[in-house]
Design a protein around this motif. Structure first.
Motif, short mmCIF file in Angstrom:
data_model
loop_
_atom_site.label_atom_id
_atom_site.label_comp_id
_atom_site.label_asym_id
_atom_site.label_seq_id
_atom_site.Cartn_x
_atom_site.Cartn_y
_atom_site.Cartn_z
N GLN A 189 -4.89 8.44 0.04
CA GLN A 189 -5.21 7.12 -0.47
C GLN A 189 -4.53 6.04 0.37
O GLN A 189 -5.12 5.00 0.67
CB GLN A 189 -4.81 6.99 -1.93
N GLU A 190 -3.29 6.28 0.76
CA GLU A 190 -2.57 5.32 1.61
C GLU A 190 -3.33 5.08 2.91
O GLU A 190 -3.55 3.95 3.32
CB GLU A 190 -1.16 5.82 1.91
N SER A 191 -3.75 6.15 3.53
CA SER A 191 -4.49 6.04 4.79
C SER A 191 -5.81 5.30 4.59
O SER A 191 -6.18 4.43 5.39
CB SER A 191 -4.75 7.44 5.36
N GLN A 192 -6.52 5.62 3.52
CA GLN A 192 -7.80 4.96 3.25
C GLN A 192 -7.62 3.47 2.99
O GLN A 192 -8.40 2.65 3.49
CB GLN A 192 -8.49 5.62 2.05
N MET A 193 -6.59 3.11 2.24
CA MET A 193 -6.36 1.70 1.93
C MET A 193 -5.94 0.91 3.18
O MET A 193 -6.38 -0.21 3.39
CB MET A 193 -5.33 1.56 0.81
N ILE A 216 0.85 -1.20 0.00
CA ILE A 216 0.00 0.00 0.00
C ILE A 216 0.88 1.24 0.00
O ILE A 216 0.67 2.17 -0.79
CB ILE A 216 -0.96 -0.01 1.20
N LYS A 217 1.88 1.27 0.88
CA LYS A 217 2.78 2.44 0.97
C LYS A 217 3.47 2.70 -0.37
O LYS A 217 3.62 3.84 -0.79
CB LYS A 217 3.84 2.21 2.05
N GLN A 218 3.90 1.63 -1.03
CA GLN A 218 4.63 1.78 -2.29
C GLN A 218 3.75 2.22 -3.45
O GLN A 218 4.22 2.88 -4.37
CB GLN A 218 5.30 0.45 -2.66
N HIS A 219 2.48 1.84 -3.43
CA HIS A 219 1.63 2.07 -4.60
C HIS A 219 0.54 3.13 -4.43
O HIS A 219 -0.11 3.49 -5.41
CB HIS A 219 1.01 0.75 -5.06
N ALA A 220 0.35 3.61 -3.22
CA ALA A 220 -0.66 4.65 -3.02
C ALA A 220 -0.25 5.92 -3.76
O ALA A 220 0.94 6.27 -3.80
CB ALA A 220 -0.85 4.93 -1.54
#
Length: 150
Positions: free
Chosen positions: A73-77, A64-68
């Protein structure tokens, strides 16, 4: 760096007990006291449960961190991922208790047949009838074996 996950191989039939516990394949059991997470998921159009070790969970967070595309978006995912997880453990006898709501989601009743099936960084718990309906014991058809590995 690609993490070295627990190596899961194969698919194994098991039966849940009256409390909806299932034996975990001995080679797939986490270290004593190590929690695992259950996650509702869908595979081949069927509702299943994925069983994730802490390492597999952390791998997903790193992806998630790499692709947000943004911090939002990172937080939401990440929030979506942790909302879906349920921490469970495997007891001394090697049994994993499937919580009632997750069992119902995956169509798994007490005293029913299930399949434990290997995944990439996890293993899956399937309703056995659904698993056999989709996969049976048939090999992968040649026209689907583009890499000639099956």
């Amino acid at each position: 760096m690609i993490p070295q996950f627990q190596q899961y191989k194969g698919s194994f039939p098991y039966k849940t007990d009256s409390k909806n516990r299932v034996n975990v394949v001995p080679a797939w059991r986490p270290a004593q006291g190590e929690p695992v997470n259950l996650m509702p998921s869908i595979s081949e159009g069927v509702k299943i449960l994925k069983v994730l070790t802490q390492e597999a969970f952390e791998y997903r967070v790193e992806r998630i961190k790499q692709h947000a595309e943004s911090p939002k978006q990172e937080s939401q995912m990440k929030t979506k991922l942790v909302r879906m997880l349920r921490e469970v453990s495997v007891n001394d006898q090697g049994k994993l208790l499937i919580p009632k709501d997750l069992a119902e989601y995956a169509g798994i009743a007490p005293d029913s047949e299930v399949m434990l099936s290997a995944g990439d960084s996890h293993f899956e718990i399937w309703n056995r009838d659904k698993f056999e309906e989709i996969f049976g014991l048939s090999p992968v058809p040649e026209d689907e074996d583009h890499l000639a590995i099956f």
